[in-house]
Design an enzyme around this catalytic site. Structure first.
Site, short mmCIF file in Angstrom:
data_model
loop_
_atom_site.label_atom_id
_atom_site.label_comp_id
_atom_site.label_asym_id
_atom_site.label_seq_id
_atom_site.Cartn_x
_atom_site.Cartn_y
_atom_site.Cartn_z
N ASP A 1 126.61 -3.67 13.70
CA ASP A 1 125.41 -3.35 12.93
C ASP A 1 124.71 -2.07 13.40
O ASP A 1 125.12 -1.47 14.39
CB ASP A 1 124.44 -4.54 12.96
CG ASP A 1 123.92 -4.87 11.58
OD1 ASP A 1 123.47 -3.93 10.89
OD2 ASP A 1 123.95 -6.05 11.19
N GLU B 1 112.42 -0.92 -7.46
CA GLU B 1 112.74 0.30 -6.70
C GLU B 1 113.28 1.40 -7.60
O GLU B 1 113.17 2.58 -7.26
CB GLU B 1 113.77 -0.01 -5.61
CG GLU B 1 113.20 -0.71 -4.36
CD GLU B 1 113.02 -2.21 -4.50
OE1 GLU B 1 113.38 -2.77 -5.56
OE2 GLU B 1 112.50 -2.84 -3.55
N ASN C 1 114.64 -6.43 -8.77
CA ASN C 1 114.65 -5.94 -7.38
C ASN C 1 115.98 -5.26 -7.13
O ASN C 1 117.02 -5.69 -7.63
CB ASN C 1 114.47 -7.09 -6.38
CG ASN C 1 114.31 -6.54 -4.97
OD1 ASN C 1 113.29 -5.95 -4.65
ND2 ASN C 1 115.34 -6.71 -4.14
N TYR D 1 122.09 -4.22 0.60
CA TYR D 1 122.54 -5.29 1.50
C TYR D 1 124.06 -5.20 1.59
O TYR D 1 124.73 -5.12 0.56
CB TYR D 1 122.18 -6.67 0.96
CG TYR D 1 120.80 -6.81 0.34
CD1 TYR D 1 119.64 -6.62 1.08
CD2 TYR D 1 120.66 -7.15 -1.01
CE1 TYR D 1 118.38 -6.76 0.50
CE2 TYR D 1 119.41 -7.30 -1.61
CZ TYR D 1 118.27 -7.10 -0.84
OH TYR D 1 117.03 -7.23 -1.42
N ARG D 2 124.60 -5.25 2.78
CA ARG D 2 126.06 -5.17 2.90
C ARG D 2 126.70 -6.41 2.28
O ARG D 2 126.09 -7.47 2.20
CB ARG D 2 126.44 -5.05 4.37
CG ARG D 2 126.25 -6.36 5.12
CD ARG D 2 126.96 -6.34 6.47
NE ARG D 2 126.90 -7.63 7.10
CZ ARG D 2 126.13 -7.92 8.15
NH1 ARG D 2 125.36 -7.01 8.70
NH2 ARG D 2 126.15 -9.13 8.67
N GLY E 1 113.96 -8.99 -0.81
CA GLY E 1 113.75 -9.33 -2.22
C GLY E 1 114.83 -10.22 -2.81
O GLY E 1 114.54 -11.19 -3.51
N TRP F 1 121.81 -10.67 2.32
CA TRP F 1 120.38 -10.35 2.23
C TRP F 1 119.63 -11.20 3.23
O TRP F 1 119.75 -12.42 3.26
CB TRP F 1 119.83 -10.45 0.82
CG TRP F 1 120.10 -11.69 0.02
CD1 TRP F 1 120.04 -12.99 0.45
CD2 TRP F 1 120.44 -11.74 -1.38
NE1 TRP F 1 120.31 -13.83 -0.58
CE2 TRP F 1 120.56 -13.10 -1.72
CE3 TRP F 1 120.63 -10.78 -2.38
CZ2 TRP F 1 120.89 -13.52 -3.01
CZ3 TRP F 1 120.95 -11.19 -3.64
CH2 TRP F 1 121.07 -12.53 -3.96
C1 LIG Z 1 122.94 1.38 5.41
C2 LIG Z 1 121.97 0.23 5.29
C3 LIG Z 1 122.44 -1.08 5.34
C4 LIG Z 1 121.56 -2.16 5.20
N1 LIG Z 1 122.07 -3.43 5.24
C5 LIG Z 1 121.24 -4.48 5.05
C6 LIG Z 1 121.76 -5.80 5.01
O1 LIG Z 1 122.95 -6.04 5.13
N2 LIG Z 1 120.88 -6.83 4.80
C7 LIG Z 1 119.54 -6.62 4.64
O2 LIG Z 1 118.80 -7.58 4.44
N3 LIG Z 1 119.02 -5.37 4.69
C8 LIG Z 1 119.84 -4.30 4.88
N4 LIG Z 1 119.33 -3.02 4.91
C9 LIG Z 1 117.87 -2.82 4.78
C10 LIG Z 1 117.40 -3.01 3.36
O3 LIG Z 1 118.12 -2.20 2.47
C11 LIG Z 1 115.92 -2.69 3.22
O4 LIG Z 1 115.19 -3.59 4.02
C12 LIG Z 1 115.39 -2.75 1.79
O5 LIG Z 1 114.00 -2.61 1.83
C13 LIG Z 1 115.75 -4.05 1.12
O6 LIG Z 1 115.23 -4.06 -0.19
P1 LIG Z 1 114.17 -5.18 -0.61
O7 LIG Z 1 112.93 -4.85 0.18
O8 LIG Z 1 114.00 -4.97 -2.07
O9 LIG Z 1 114.77 -6.47 -0.26
C14 LIG Z 1 120.18 -1.92 5.04
C15 LIG Z 1 119.71 -0.61 4.99
C16 LIG Z 1 120.58 0.46 5.11
C17 LIG Z 1 120.04 1.86 5.03
MN LIG Z 2 112.26 -4.83 -3.20
#
Ligand SMILES: Cc1cc2nc3c(=O)[nH]c(=O)nc-3n(C[C@H](O)[C@H](O)[C@H](O)COP(=O)(O)O)c2cc1C
Ligand SMILES: [Mn+2]
Length: 495
Positions: free
Chosen positions: A288, A239, A174, A178-179, A197, A192
């Site tokens: 945020d 991804e 995955n 995530y910051r 994921g 996360w």
């Molecule tokens: C700039 C930016 C920052 C993000 N920060 C976070 C974060 O800190 N935590 C989080 O859970 N998702 C964050 N997201 C959203 C996730 O990247 C998004 O939900 C993504 O689908 C996560 O991947 P996953 O589905 O494989 O978990 C952010 C998205 C962007 C564009």
């Molecule tokens: Mn994913």
């Protein structure tokens, strides 16, 4: 043509006049934020990517706002405009509305197969630019130009990473964006959310009683690969295969030096390490993308075991805050790319829009071909059951002909068409952890508004009035005589 890496993308941006180089020294603490906040909200002609060449405390340049407009986002994903993302994917999966449940399921399998076969990855290479410099002895985060974005932030945050983990049981990869909050020179806090994921991999690792969840954090790379970390693919779909599809070429990987993981070979920086699935600490607060601060909460700790980077690494990052900012365009790309996928499961959907004011999870406007009583409600519940769309706080359903991207039209339809007693449903369920209005963390009320025209089948026996429209012959006549009346040749725009 796919970009090989970040510098090729920077070159393309510069050639198109889409990049500004700032040569005077700037502070990664707050100053960069204020600059990029103004630039992101400026008229399109002034909204550029910025390369800060001299950042206090580090010798790496900082790239920001590289995805921060429709045209830059399209360039990043190898398309002429974002709309093309929908068209290409619809063509790839040969989208025809599924007939009934059986074919919907086989259709779903087909698309999973398409995504699985794309990229034919991972392609492993032996030597990688991202390993030009390898630091395994006392690796330190303090050499990176990591921003403190907003005044009340709990510290410095890496804001544009690709966080790579593998399911400890299935080994499926995955990638999530995530910051990461800097705790000290060798540890980060991993933000996360529970629905993502990476968090699921943490839970699987807990259940399997693992003490380490290996993890690689890639920073930079080609732009489609960087962006793919933000794509909400269903669980168990890597991804980076989506990145391969967008690039038309597989992503190249190199083996990490201290973890049983691979990372994109053409990244700028890779931070290797692990999460102890049972170790959590307070992370935050953080300004945020909702425009508010997210309060501190418990999240896992990531321990650094190595840092590798290019000799002249560039550090890409972003600032989120009150919209619109760069992440809006990253999300718009997702919205456009995922339209054919949404239609795969909800074939009555014509189009949808997640307007900037709704910061994605707060509002989805969806147009449908309405066929039966309760159809708008079926679509609402369908959306609330689809992946991360489950977090949608408000869903507005309009008829097929309505332009969901024209908020004036949508407001006019909604305000006129809705009987607020009959056409609204309020439910309770999962909401975004960033929703500060929810009564409980991640659980709250959601609204569905049926703004379609109502007929007898909808329990509206009074009949629905026709919309006002002029007959074509009179329109043509007035077009023809316009200047004869003494008006300017340009017709006034009717909103
Ligand atoms: C700039 C930016 C920052 C993000 N920060 C976070 C974060 O800190 N935590 C989080 O859970 N998702 C964050 N997201 C959203 C996730 O990247 C998004 O939900 C993504 O689908 C996560 O991947 P996953 O589905 O494989 O978990 C952010 C998205 C962007 C564009
Ligand atoms: Mn994913």
């Amino acid at each position: 043509m796919a970009f090989r890496d970040l510098r090729e993308f920077i070159g393309a941006l510069e050639k198109r006049g889409e990049l500004v180089r700032v040569r005077v020294p700037v502070d990664p603490e707050l100053e960069i934020t204020e600059i990029v906040d103004r630039i992101s909200k400026a008229p399109v002609s002034q909204n550029k990517a910025i390369l800060f060449e001299s950042v206090k405390g580090s010798n790496m340049p900082v790239l920001i706002n590289a995805f921060g407009s429709a045209s830059r986002m399209a360039l990043a994903l190898n398309v002429a405009d974002l709309e093309q993302l929908s068209q290409n994917l619809a063509k790839t999966i040969d989208l025809k509305p599924p007939q009934g449940m059986g074919s919907a399921i086989s259709f779903g399998r087909e698309i999973v197969d398409v995504l699985r076969s794309i990229g034919l990855g991972p392609k492993i290479v032996k030597s990688a630019p991202v390993q030009e410099v390898v630091i395994t002895d006392q690796p330190s985060l303090s050499n990176l130009p990591i921003l403190k974005c907003w005044p009340l932030d709990g510290g410095k945050y890496i804001t544009l990473p690709q966080v790579i983990t593998r399911d400890p049981v299935t080994n499926i990869r995955n990638v999530g964006l995530y910051r990461l909050q800097v705790r000290d020179a060798q540890a980060l806090r991993m933000h996360w959310h529970r629905h993502k994921g990476g968090a699921e991999h943490q839970r699987v690792a807990q259940e399997a009683r693992k003490s380490h969840l290996p993890c690689a954090i890639a920073i930079g790379g080609d732009p489609a690969t960087m962006w793919s970390a933000s794509a909400p693919l269903p669980p168990h779909l890597d991804e980076y295969r989506l990145a391969g599809y967008l690039r038309g070429k597989p992503v190249e990987f190199v083996k990490c030096v201290t973890q049983p993981m691979e990372a994109p070979a053409n990244a700028e920086i890779v931070i290797e390490g692990y999460v102890d699935p049972n170790e959590e600490e307070m992370e935050g607060p953080f300004g945020d993308h909702t425009g508010f601060y997210t309060p501190a909460d418990r999240f896992p700790v990531f321990h650094v075991t190595a840092i590798t980077h290019r000799k002249d690494a560039i550090y890409p990052t972003t600032v989120v805050g009150r919209p619109p900012m760069e992440d809006y365009w990253m999300g718009k790309a997702t919205e456009r790319l995922f339209l054919p996928l949404l239609r795969l499961f909800l074939s009555e959907v014509v189009d949808y829009n997640m307007p900037v004011e709704g910061v994605f999870h707060n509002l989805v406007i969806v147009s449908i071909k309405k066929r039966f009583p309760g159809h708008p409600q079926k679509v609402m519940f369908g959306i609330w059951g689809l992946g991360l769309m489950m977090l949608t706080k408000a869903i507005v359903v309009v008829d097929a002909g309505v332009n969901v991207h024209d908020l004036h039209e949508v407001a006019w339809r909604v305000l006129g068409n809705v009987d607020w007693k009959r056409d609204v449903i309020v439910v309770e369920g999962a909401v975004d952890p960033l929703d500060h209005s929810a009564i409980r963390d991640s659980l709250g009320g959601k609204i569905g508004i049926d703004a379609t025209a109502k007929g007898p089948q909808d329990g509206h026996p009074r009949g629905w009035p026709p919309e006002i429209e002029m007959v074509p012959a009179i329109k043509a006549l007035v077009d023809q005589r316009w200047e004869e009346y003494g008006f300017q040749p340009v017709m006034p725009h009717t909103p």
